[in-house]
Design a protein around this motif. Sequence first.
Motif, short mmCIF file in Angstrom:
data_model
loop_
_atom_site.label_atom_id
_atom_site.label_comp_id
_atom_site.label_asym_id
_atom_site.label_seq_id
_atom_site.Cartn_x
_atom_site.Cartn_y
_atom_site.Cartn_z
N VAL A 371 -1.61 8.32 -5.48
CA VAL A 371 -2.26 7.19 -4.81
C VAL A 371 -1.35 6.76 -3.67
N ILE A 372 -1.92 6.62 -2.48
CA ILE A 372 -1.12 6.12 -1.35
C ILE A 372 -1.84 4.91 -0.75
N ALA A 373 -1.08 4.12 0.03
CA ALA A 373 -1.65 2.92 0.65
C ALA A 373 -1.69 3.09 2.16
N VAL A 374 -2.58 2.35 2.80
CA VAL A 374 -2.48 2.19 4.24
C VAL A 374 -1.61 0.95 4.46
N PRO A 375 -0.38 1.15 4.92
CA PRO A 375 0.52 0.01 5.02
C PRO A 375 0.22 -0.85 6.25
N ASP A 376 0.60 -2.15 6.25
CA ASP A 376 1.25 -2.82 5.16
C ASP A 376 0.28 -3.43 4.15
N SER A 377 -0.82 -3.94 4.63
CA SER A 377 -1.59 -4.83 3.76
C SER A 377 -2.26 -4.11 2.60
N VAL A 379 -0.75 -2.06 0.60
CA VAL A 379 0.25 -1.57 -0.36
C VAL A 379 0.08 -2.16 -1.76
N VAL A 380 -0.07 -3.47 -1.84
CA VAL A 380 -0.10 -4.08 -3.18
C VAL A 380 -1.35 -3.66 -3.95
N ALA A 381 -2.47 -3.58 -3.26
CA ALA A 381 -3.70 -3.13 -3.92
C ALA A 381 -3.55 -1.69 -4.40
N ALA A 382 -2.89 -0.86 -3.60
CA ALA A 382 -2.68 0.53 -4.01
C ALA A 382 -1.78 0.60 -5.24
N ALA A 389 -4.63 3.19 -12.97
CA ALA A 389 -5.12 4.56 -13.14
C ALA A 389 -4.07 5.46 -13.81
N GLY A 390 -2.83 4.99 -13.88
CA GLY A 390 -1.76 5.80 -14.46
C GLY A 390 -1.42 7.00 -13.59
N VAL A 391 -1.54 6.82 -12.29
CA VAL A 391 -1.25 7.91 -11.33
C VAL A 391 -0.07 7.45 -10.46
N PRO A 392 0.83 8.36 -10.08
CA PRO A 392 1.96 7.89 -9.27
C PRO A 392 1.53 7.34 -7.91
N PHE A 393 2.20 6.26 -7.52
CA PHE A 393 2.03 5.71 -6.17
C PHE A 393 3.13 6.31 -5.31
N GLN A 394 2.76 6.80 -4.14
CA GLN A 394 3.79 7.30 -3.22
C GLN A 394 3.51 6.83 -1.81
N GLN A 395 4.55 6.90 -1.00
CA GLN A 395 4.41 6.47 0.41
C GLN A 395 3.91 7.65 1.23
N VAL A 426 3.10 11.58 5.64
CA VAL A 426 4.26 12.27 5.07
C VAL A 426 3.76 13.55 4.43
N ARG A 427 3.99 14.63 5.08
CA ARG A 427 3.45 15.92 4.64
C ARG A 427 3.88 16.24 3.19
N ALA A 428 5.14 15.93 2.87
CA ALA A 428 5.65 16.27 1.54
C ALA A 428 4.87 15.57 0.44
N VAL A 429 4.32 14.41 0.76
CA VAL A 429 3.56 13.67 -0.26
C VAL A 429 2.12 14.17 -0.34
N LEU A 430 1.57 14.54 0.82
CA LEU A 430 0.13 14.75 0.88
C LEU A 430 -0.32 16.20 0.72
N GLU A 431 0.50 17.11 1.17
CA GLU A 431 0.05 18.49 1.25
C GLU A 431 -0.37 19.06 -0.10
N GLY A 432 -1.56 19.61 -0.14
CA GLY A 432 -2.05 20.27 -1.34
C GLY A 432 -2.41 19.33 -2.48
N LYS A 433 -2.42 18.04 -2.21
CA LYS A 433 -2.67 17.07 -3.29
C LYS A 433 -4.06 16.45 -3.18
N ARG A 434 -4.51 16.00 -4.34
CA ARG A 434 -5.72 15.17 -4.34
C ARG A 434 -5.25 13.73 -4.19
N VAL A 435 -5.64 13.14 -3.08
CA VAL A 435 -5.03 11.86 -2.70
C VAL A 435 -6.07 10.75 -2.72
N VAL A 436 -5.73 9.63 -3.33
CA VAL A 436 -6.54 8.42 -3.18
C VAL A 436 -5.82 7.52 -2.18
N VAL A 437 -6.54 7.16 -1.13
CA VAL A 437 -5.96 6.28 -0.10
C VAL A 437 -6.58 4.90 -0.27
#
Length: 454
Positions: A371-377, A379-382, A389-395, A426-437
């Motif tokens: 799960v990633i956020a659109v910063p800044d506002s 972030v807290v909702a993410a 959801a029990g899924v890692p949050f990353q930047q 951040v490519r390292a966070v996103l590449e090849g992942k299923r991402v919730v924004v």
Amino acid sequence: MAAAKAASISSLYLQSHPSPPNPTSIFSLFLSQNPPKTLLPSQNLHCSHLLSLTCTQHLLHPPTLKTQSPAFSSNKQHPDGRSIDYDDDEKPREECGVVGIYGDPEPLDSAIWPPRAQHRGQEGAGIVCVQDNVLQSVTGVGLVSEVFNQSKLDQLPGDLAIGHVRYSTAGSSMLKNVQPFVAGYRFGSVGVAHNGNLVNYGSLRAMLEENGSIFNTSSDTEVVLHLIAISKARPFLLRIVDACEQLEGAYSMVFVTQDKLVAVRDPHGFRPLVMGRRSNGSVVFASETCALDLIEATYEREVFPGEVVVVDKEGVQSLCLMAHPQPKQCIFEHIYFALPNSVVFGRSVYESRRVFGEILATEAPVECDVVIAVPDSGVVAALGYAGKAGVPFQQGLIRSHYVGRTFIEPSQKIRDFGVKLKLSPVRAVLEGKRVVVVDDSIVRGLRLRKLFGC
Ligand SMILES: O=P(O)(O)OC[C@H]1O[C@H](OP(=O)(O)OP(=O)(O)O)[C@H](O)[C@@H]1O
Ligand SMILES: NC(=O)CC[C@H](N)C(=O)O
């Protein structure tokens, strides 16, 4: 008025969607038709879902208001259609930060810091200080750090001050409209700083001009000074009451006279206004509690909707001039206007956003890796979403610290430019992942369109 517009947009939304639509399906469709291509890495990115928050007013608990005087009758005239210099679109625009300080031996230390919380206005800043019964004012276009330097601050001695950061809602983004405004009237001088938008500004201005008033600005706020000037009420405080009784719309205002600080909030309480105290005894008013924190003032309470609070050498006096049974607090304060470390309308903004994210995770669960956020506002909702959801949050998106808030900019061109520069993936966070924004909201849709290249 922007708040009313926001309210009508949401009620229209609710009318056409009796039960809230599932944001997952809306955005899955959106993304499948508009594959990400601009800012996000183009290869191997599976951005599964983009979730935006829908928020409900019932999450907020307005303070109960004690009526201390009869309800007033407000001016029901419609704006007369005179040209009000609004932005190039009609989106909610009502922030601005105000601050007022009484009895502080170092008022500028105090007054200058709260407006440094620039998130409520980036177009102009100003301070009015009182010393020996004289109101001294410094205002300028731009950020607080651009307007104030040491020599400017040296022009502002005194122990009573008000300050303002501007996000224009009525009147263009130019020096003459930067607040606080100061005016001389029959019995002295008065300064005002306003957060809000006066919807009957046009008709009031027409009436005042008809009666001979000459305006210096194109801001709605100026009518308040003219209404004070023509009021026959005594003492001065009642002139403020008299003027405010004629206003319709949103106003959280601080006034300064030669010897008084006055804070007023409209009967609906659209915009926040809080009161605090420093350890040296000085009394502080500010739009948000985060401004109190900056000057180590302790939060005491909100200025209640319809309340007038007067601070002078006699102490603090409260007058409830306008009762209104149904406060109408602007939900956007909790969604993204205010900072998450503030308490707004008696509730933690951080907590609201975290709960919004949790609700979203419950109502719209999605299989994802991150799960990633659109910063800044966002972030807290993410964080709330990820936790539930029990899924890692990353930047997954990094925000440039050199671009301010983009929605707040006065023209589409500047907003476009800001959005383009502000966020990087951040490519390292996103590449090849299923991402919730997760973002806090979609207002103009500019930010997310740019982000996903749609
Ligand atoms: O009108 P839109 O294009 O839909 O954008 C709306 C967004 O604008 C704000 O973000 P901004 O980047 O201005 O501020 P922030 O850094 O605090 O998130 C806010 O977070 C809204 O969600
Ligand atoms: N954002 C605001 O609260 C704006 C205050 C006032 N209406 C102005 O345009 O200056």
